[in-house]
Scaffold this motif. Structure first.
Motif, mmCIF file in Angstrom:
data_model
loop_
_atom_site.group_PDB
_atom_site.id
_atom_site.type_symbol
_atom_site.label_atom_id
_atom_site.label_comp_id
_atom_site.label_asym_id
_atom_site.label_seq_id
_atom_site.Cartn_x
_atom_site.Cartn_y
_atom_site.Cartn_z
ATOM 1 N N ARG A 1 0.854 -1.198 0.000
ATOM 2 C CA ARG A 1 0.000 0.000 0.000
ATOM 3 C C ARG A 1 0.881 1.237 0.000
ATOM 4 O O ARG A 1 1.886 1.299 0.729
ATOM 5 C CB ARG A 1 -0.910 0.009 1.230
ATOM 6 C CG ARG A 1 -1.838 1.227 1.310
ATOM 7 C CD ARG A 1 -2.996 0.961 2.265
ATOM 8 N NE ARG A 1 -2.538 0.687 3.615
ATOM 9 C CZ ARG A 1 -2.433 1.604 4.580
ATOM 10 N NH1 ARG A 1 -2.762 2.863 4.328
ATOM 11 N NH2 ARG A 1 -2.025 1.275 5.783
ATOM 12 N N VAL A 2 0.519 2.206 -0.818
ATOM 13 C CA VAL A 2 1.281 3.449 -0.952
ATOM 14 C C VAL A 2 0.352 4.629 -0.697
ATOM 15 O O VAL A 2 -0.740 4.701 -1.267
ATOM 16 C CB VAL A 2 1.895 3.594 -2.362
ATOM 17 C CG1 VAL A 2 2.647 4.923 -2.479
ATOM 18 C CG2 VAL A 2 2.823 2.431 -2.675
ATOM 19 N N GLN A 3 0.785 5.532 0.164
ATOM 20 C CA GLN A 3 0.104 6.816 0.331
ATOM 21 C C GLN A 3 1.165 7.905 0.431
ATOM 22 O O GLN A 3 2.207 7.703 1.062
ATOM 23 C CB GLN A 3 -0.779 6.808 1.589
ATOM 24 C CG GLN A 3 -2.024 5.950 1.432
ATOM 25 C CD GLN A 3 -2.959 6.057 2.620
ATOM 26 O OE1 GLN A 3 -2.726 5.437 3.652
ATOM 27 N NE2 GLN A 3 -4.015 6.834 2.465
ATOM 28 N N SER A 4 0.892 9.033 -0.216
ATOM 29 C CA SER A 4 1.911 10.073 -0.293
ATOM 30 C C SER A 4 1.304 11.455 -0.135
ATOM 31 O O SER A 4 0.214 11.737 -0.643
ATOM 32 C CB SER A 4 2.651 9.990 -1.633
ATOM 33 O OG SER A 4 3.667 10.973 -1.711
ATOM 34 N N GLN A 5 2.022 12.313 0.587
ATOM 35 C CA GLN A 5 1.658 13.729 0.712
ATOM 36 C C GLN A 5 2.323 14.585 -0.358
ATOM 37 O O GLN A 5 2.060 15.782 -0.435
ATOM 38 C CB GLN A 5 2.111 14.251 2.085
ATOM 39 C CG GLN A 5 1.583 13.508 3.282
ATOM 40 C CD GLN A 5 2.297 13.931 4.557
ATOM 41 O OE1 GLN A 5 3.497 14.185 4.556
ATOM 42 N NE2 GLN A 5 1.555 14.008 5.655
ATOM 43 N N ILE A 6 3.204 13.987 -1.168
ATOM 44 C CA ILE A 6 4.055 14.754 -2.075
ATOM 45 C C ILE A 6 3.317 15.012 -3.389
ATOM 46 O O ILE A 6 2.890 14.060 -4.056
ATOM 47 C CB ILE A 6 5.370 14.007 -2.344
ATOM 48 C CG1 ILE A 6 6.057 13.636 -1.024
ATOM 49 C CG2 ILE A 6 6.299 14.853 -3.206
ATOM 50 C CD1 ILE A 6 7.242 12.710 -1.192
ATOM 51 N N PRO A 7 3.157 16.266 -3.801
ATOM 52 C CA PRO A 7 2.506 16.539 -5.096
ATOM 53 C C PRO A 7 3.279 15.863 -6.229
ATOM 54 O O PRO A 7 4.511 15.839 -6.236
ATOM 55 C CB PRO A 7 2.583 18.066 -5.213
ATOM 56 C CG PRO A 7 2.769 18.563 -3.812
ATOM 57 C CD PRO A 7 3.561 17.504 -3.106
#
Length: 353
Positions: free
Chosen positions: A122-128
């Protein structure tokens, strides 16, 4: 086995983008926006990928991923021989799971098929994304770190930096190496490729980050219309050739900025001058759309300085990250998202839970 959690920050390039691909130094700073990857093994041989940020999930056979990376390796080798926008298009970088499939495939090909095992990723990112904040570099680092932990790959046999670089190539063609190294190491990183090719790194953990808090502000002008690889493929010829004056100017300005960073109290006006000069270089290179150039002129007319941070864009009205010094009251800046995240944060973290 416990769940493996890897977390790495994004980055902004303070100075040296594009020129870094031609032997010049690049200076980058880790930004407190994070890419997170979780991996949990299961008994099945299938691999489940979950990308909740994109409302995407898919199940893969390991053989499918191995075949995918073999094809991508061939496409990248062709691009390296014949760098062009058309050869870069063969990498299929726009697919939402492209970089993830590349990372998983690279790991699988380093293992005997008997050792392939299933897992949930699973991948979640805050980076635009597509905005010069190093989203793919941070993803490459976190993916390879978590997968290496899962399959117990040692640093001696499979160095993490080299694994991340391999994946970054499949996203950007010929990356400088500064993005994933900044996510990996954190803080402020100066990268320089010597004549023999190795990428030499210097971290500045005690740099005055670069000045008193609030001196440098970061904004997101929006996702560029073209990918980093497309921008590089379309413009890199403008920096080629012996005694290239544009490349010489970019190198000179980067070296000036590097010297200022290592001073305890750099003169603000000198910093602003270097930022303005490098921005002028980027405009000559053709990676600053007219709308963003007009915004930067407004900042300069108000006594400040600004530059795009990253590949920029060839067309449209957006060019990703924007570094701003001074000019607090420019009304046009209110249209854009300010990135309220700390600078020079720590790099990769691996957590088991």
């Amino acid at each position: 086995m416990p769940v493996i959690h890897a977390r790495a920050p994004g980055k902004i390039i303070l100075m040296g983008e594009h020129a870094a691909l031609h032997g010049c130094p690049a200076i980058a700073c880790a930004v407190g926006l994070y890419c997170n990857v979780w991996i949990s093994p299961h008994e099945s041989r299938q691999i489940d990928v979950q990308l909740p940020d994109l409302a995407f999930q898919h199940r893969y056979d390991p053989e499918q991923l191995a075949d995918y990376i073999r094809h991508v390796r061939l496409a990248w080798a062709h691009y390296r021989r014949v760098p062009s926008t058309s050869s870069f298009a063969r990498l299929n970088v726009s697919a939402p799971d492209h970089l993830i499939k590349c990372a998983m495939g690279e790991i699988l090909l380093r293992l005997a098929p008997a050792n392939w095992q299933g897992f949930v990723l699973r991948v979640q990112s805050q980076i635009p994304t597509g905005a010069g904040f190093g989203s793919s570099g941070a993803l490459a680092v976190t993916l390879m770190a978590a997968l290496s932990q899962l399959f117990r790959l040692t640093e001696a046999d499979c160095p993490l930096e080299q694994l991340a670089l391999a994946v970054e190539r499949y996203q950007h063609g010929e990356p400088s190496g500064i993005d994933h190294n900044t996510s990996l190491l954190g803080s402020v990183v100066i990268g320089r490729r010597d004549a023999q090719g190795p990428f030499n790194l210097l971290t500045l953990p005690d740099s005055p980050v670069l000045l008193p808090p609030g001196t440098l502000r970061v904004f997101n002008t929006g996702t560029a219309r073209e990918s980093t690889g497309q921008v590089i493929a379309a413009t890199r010829y403008r920096l080629e050739g012996a005694n290239n004056p544009l490349l010489a100017s970019m190198q000179r300005n980067t070296e000036r900025f590097c010297s200022l960073l290592q001073q305890s109290r750099p003169m603000p006006e000198t910093l602003r001058a270097v930022i303005r000069d490098y921005q002028a270089d980027l405009e000559k290179l053709g990676v600053v759309p007219a709308a963003v150039a007009r915004l930067i002129r407004s900042i300069e007319n108000a006594g400040g300085a600004a530059k795009i941070c990253g590949a920029g864009a060839l067309t449209g009205h957006q060019a990703g990250a924007l570094l701003v010094m001074g000019a607090e009251e420019v009304p046009q800046l209110s249209r854009y998202q300010r990135i309220d995240a700390p600078l020079a944060v720590a790099g990769l973290e691996i957590i088991r839970s």
